[in-house]
Write a protein that holds these residues in place. Structure first.
Motif, PDB file in Angstrom:
ATOM      1  N   PHE A  25      44.387  29.074   2.489  1.00  0.00           N
ATOM      2  CA  PHE A  25      43.903  30.149   3.343  1.00  0.00           C
ATOM      3  C   PHE A  25      43.280  29.582   4.612  1.00  0.00           C
ATOM      4  N   ALA A  37      40.536  28.615   7.210  1.00  0.00           N
ATOM      5  CA  ALA A  37      39.170  28.198   6.909  1.00  0.00           C
ATOM      6  C   ALA A  37      38.283  28.370   8.128  1.00  0.00           C
ATOM      7  N   SER A  48      42.098  27.741  -3.771  1.00  0.00           N
ATOM      8  CA  SER A  48      41.027  28.038  -2.835  1.00  0.00           C
ATOM      9  C   SER A  48      41.005  26.946  -1.783  1.00  0.00           C
ATOM     10  N   GLY A  63      45.853  34.814   9.250  1.00  0.00           N
ATOM     11  CA  GLY A  63      44.953  34.774   8.104  1.00  0.00           C
ATOM     12  C   GLY A  63      45.498  35.394   6.838  1.00  0.00           C
ATOM     13  N   TRP A  64      46.731  35.939   6.841  1.00  0.00           N
ATOM     14  CA  TRP A  64      47.291  36.586   5.651  1.00  0.00           C
ATOM     15  C   TRP A  64      48.690  36.039   5.366  1.00  0.00           C
ATOM     16  N   SER A  79      42.043  36.253   4.348  1.00  0.00           N
ATOM     17  CA  SER A  79      40.612  36.075   4.593  1.00  0.00           C
ATOM     18  C   SER A  79      40.055  37.301   5.290  1.00  0.00           C
ATOM     19  N   GLN A 119      36.287  38.852   6.973  1.00  0.00           N
ATOM     20  CA  GLN A 119      34.940  38.537   7.429  1.00  0.00           C
ATOM     21  C   GLN A 119      34.118  39.819   7.422  1.00  0.00           C
ATOM     22  N   THR A 157      32.228  35.568   4.209  1.00  0.00           N
ATOM     23  CA  THR A 157      33.683  35.429   4.286  1.00  0.00           C
ATOM     24  C   THR A 157      34.269  35.535   2.888  1.00  0.00           C
ATOM     25  N   HIS A 158      35.297  36.367   2.742  1.00  0.00           N
ATOM     26  CA  HIS A 158      36.014  36.519   1.476  1.00  0.00           C
ATOM     27  C   HIS A 158      37.414  35.919   1.634  1.00  0.00           C
ATOM     28  N   GLN A 159      37.760  35.022   0.736  1.00  0.00           N
ATOM     29  CA  GLN A 159      39.125  34.502   0.662  1.00  0.00           C
ATOM     30  C   GLN A 159      39.760  35.134  -0.574  1.00  0.00           C
ATOM     31  N   ASP A 175      38.459  36.028  -5.790  1.00  0.00           N
ATOM     32  CA  ASP A 175      37.735  36.129  -4.521  1.00  0.00           C
ATOM     33  C   ASP A 175      36.854  34.892  -4.380  1.00  0.00           C
TER      34      ASP A 175
END
Length: 724
Positions: free
Chosen positions: A26, A28, A66, A311-312, A366, A368, A373-375, A441
């Protein structure tokens, strides 16, 4: 047939292990502002052939799903880099397993598979250790010992992994990561010759084929004698790989592998009067006339990844893993005859075939939300395993003992009887289906806190047909496996973490009433500390763990020859790993484990008895020093030592304990290894590896007193590596 969990069964049956793995990382964005820059991971170093001056320390592990650096991850994970494999001269995965904390060797099915316990738990007694390959199931069906020619790194993911991978062991999982194509032309050829008539040749070539298309091809062929009489091995590996980038943000990867392994099934030596050493370590107690067991494995893996938006990412994966094993073997009965030297034997013929297909789909990205921040990761998976097993067996009797004198053997002398021809013993068709949904998550909370939380729901279906009796057994278990971990970063070099999770694994087969077993379930908790120096060149992890498991298969005292799911196990202890560089000239890898793994309760085994082949204490240390020569070359000299304490070599029953009979234990041992190389030029290198430097006699694992695996004698290997 099922056996008690304190031993590894001699017939390899399939383990349903639905797994999936995102090969992408993902973005960063937040982490880059809050964390020190990590060292480059081993996968990013574009080198072909044996390496020099690369680090043992990796920044991330793809199996963790992750993009958190390993130092921040609330989980113990050790990555064995390609540099470490090269410095060890490891040609099989088995050569590297003693150098990671929490790992203990298990019975290797007569040299036909890889098998270890992680934190005391060895996996399915009929299927072996928990193993992934590039995130797909890597150990369902029957798989020969892994060759390292096409391995980029080994990721040891400790603790329960069911929240990501489904059915698995609570002690941990190993993810084997293959070499990837490079976008520049390069190649390497290597030749090796060693003790006991060992010869090996490898080829590694890579580069672009067209705009957006690159390939890699790894080939290996090996003929190896042995310190064991009549035990010679032949192996051939071909592993092609392709990467295609048809458009910006889109990538298609293919990884293939064909492995052919031929060797006699070698059950090792026997204990005489409960002691080892009376039978020489090189004595083969089978029959050379049986010939080789042939194992063939074929793997295809496809992974399509597409960037949906900044980011996706979306990813889809398809994998096929096929396995076949066939051949004759002569194998010892569980005990010597009353004279203490006559061994009755069985003769067997195996014909196994497995076909394993897995489908994966994942969406990750990700988000925000203020300072948080959620991954996010969401995935689904489906798999299908068809495993057909046919075994013929000739059992000994007083009239036809098919025996051998272990102290004065005469192979081929069958006491006046011809070699027995096996008759039908088992013929089963196993059909396993899985479906799963998982969510994870990874939360970054400011500078100091990290949280990883996930859950997976699995539905499992098995239909087992006994073709000899016509009996059918079906089971439909399901499980929900959560996991949560928290990390606290008090400074730029330290991390404190805690985690807990659940795991499950279906028990294949049926009890005396032809009813399916309840699945194994486990709960694990872990706390630990991680350290990494300011330069990102040296790192360490210390973990304390507590694992409890129930519904382990154990012998049914009311129905001999059958099992019930009634065993309870526990494992408590610590493991420590350190890896990286000491200054500019030294590389170091160290590990230490203390594991108290025992039977908590059981119908047959003694409560409190240690688990098979798990020493309380083991450790390792590897050091290598490099120096540059005046002419521009380079030399490296180093060594390694490993230690394993004594451990149980055969399951100890309550009846044996009540009678005062001594437990059968394998003695402790310490081994030394010498490694050296001379880099004559950029393209030419010479290496020398000496294993078991002082030629110690030791025993690496056991199934029972008559199936004890002796450790290898001293062996030297001289290698020549050329790059082009």
């Amino acid at each position: 047939m099922n056996r008690i969990y304190a031993s590894v069964a001699p017939a390899a049956m399939a383990l349903s292990l639905p797994v999936s793995l995102s090969l992408y990382l993902f973005p960063a964005t937040a982490r880059a502002q809050q964390s020190p820059a990590p060292v480059a991971s081993a996968a990013s170093i574009e080198v072909v052939g044996r390496r020099s001056s690369d680090s043992y320390l990796a920044a991330t592990a793809s199996g963790a799903k992750s993009d958190l650096p390993l130092r921040e991850l609330p989980q113990a994970a050790r990555v064995m880099s390609r540099q470490a494999l090269d410095d060890l001269g490891a040609v099989r995965m088995d050569d590297a397993l003693d150098y990671v904390g929490g790992i203990s060797r298990q019975n290797n099915f007569g040299g036909m598979w890889d098998n270890v316990a992680i934190r005391g738990f060895a996996g399915d007694i009929n299927g072996g250790m928990a193993l992934l390959k590039n995130g797909f199931a890597g150990n369902r069906g029957f798989q020969a010992p892994r060759d390292t020619a096409n391995i980029e790194r080994l990721e040891f993911l400790k603790g329960p992994a069911a929240a990501l991978y489904g059915a698995s062991e609570p002690g941990g999982t190993i993810n084997v990561v293959s070499k990837s194509p490079l976008w520049r032309a390069a190649g390497a050829a290597e030749l090796y010759a060693g003790s006991h008539g060992a010869y090996r040749a490898t080829l590694d070539t890579t580069g672009p084929l067209a705009d957006g298309l690159a390939y890699r091809l790894n080939l290996a062929h090996e003929r190896r004698g042995s310190f064991r009489d009549h035990v010679d091995t032949r192996r051939t590996l071909a592993a092609p790989a392709f990467t295609w980038r048809p458009a910006p943000g889109t990538r298609l990867d293919y990884r293939g592998e064909f492995l052919r392994h031929e060797a006699p099934l070698d059950r090792g030596v026997v204990a005489v009067a409960n002691s080892l050493g009376a039978v020489p370590r090189g004595r083969f107690l089978g029959e050379p006339a049986d010939g080789d067991i042939l194992v063939e494995n074929l793997a295809h893996q496809f992974s399509l990844e597409h960037e949906l938006a900044p980011g996706w990412h979306a990813r889809a994966g398809l994998a096929y893993l096929g396995g076949a094993m066939r051949g004759y073997s002569t194998e010892a009965q569980p005990a010597l005859q009353p004279d203490g030297r006559t061994l009755w034997r069985q003769r067997r013929y195996r014909d196994y075939q497995s076909d394993d297909i897995s489908l994966q789909a994942e969406l990750g990205g990700s988000l925000q939300t203020g300072a948080v921040t959620h991954q996010l990761l969401a995935g689904v998976e489906a798999s299908r395993l068809d495993f057909d097993q046919r075994m013929l067996r000739a059992n000994p009797s007083a009239a036809r003992p098919y025996a051998i004198d272990v102290l004065a053997p005469e192979l081929g002398q069958l006491y006046g009887h011809p070699r027995p021809e096996p008759a039908p013993n088992a013929d089963t068709a196993d059909r396993q289906r899985t479906g799963a949904l998982y969510l994870q998550d990874t939360v970054v909370l400011g500078h100091a806190w990290r949280v990883v939380a996930g859950v997976r729901a699995d539905r499992y279906r098995q239909d087992l047909r006994n073709n000899r009796t016509g009996a059918d057994t079906a089971q439909r278990p399901h499980a929900v496996s959560p996991r949560v971990g928290v990390s606290y970063l008090p400074g730029a070099e330290w991390t404190l973490y805690a985690s807990t999770g659940r795991s499950f694994r279906p028990n294949t087969g049926a009890d005396a009433a032809a009813s399916p077993f309840d699945p194994e379930k486990a709960q694990a908790a872990e706390i630990g500390a991680k350290w990494q120096n300011a330069g990102g060149t040296l790192g360490a992890t210390l973990a304390l763990f507590d694992i409890r498991k129930r519904n382990a298969l154990t012998a049914d005292p009311g129905h001999p020859g059958f099992s019930i799911a009634a065993g309870r196990l526990r494992s408590q202890g610590m493991d420590f790993d350190l890896a990286g560089q000491l200054g500019r000239a030294w590389r170091v890898n160290a590990s230490l484990s203390y594991i108290d793994a025992r039977v908590a309760s059981d119908n047959t085994l003694e409560a409190g008895s240690p688990l098979l082949n798990v020493p309380r204490l083991n450790g390792s240390l590897m050091l290598l020093r490099e120096a540059r020569l005046a002419g521009g070359g380079r030399v490296g000299v180093g060594g390694a030592v490993t230690y394993s304490a004594s451990r149980l070599g055969e399951g100890r029953t309550r009846a044996q304990a009540a009678s005062g009979a001594p437990a059968f234990e394998l003695p402790s041992y310490a081994l030394a290894r010498l490694v050296a190389y001379w880099q004559l030029s950029h393209s030419l290198r010479v290496s020398l590896d000496i294993d078991n430097l002082f030629d110690r006699h030791y025993y690496s694992s056991s199934f029972q007193r008559t199936w004890v695996t002796p450790g290898a004698a001293r062996a030297a290997t001289l290698g020549l590596q050329a790059r082009f």
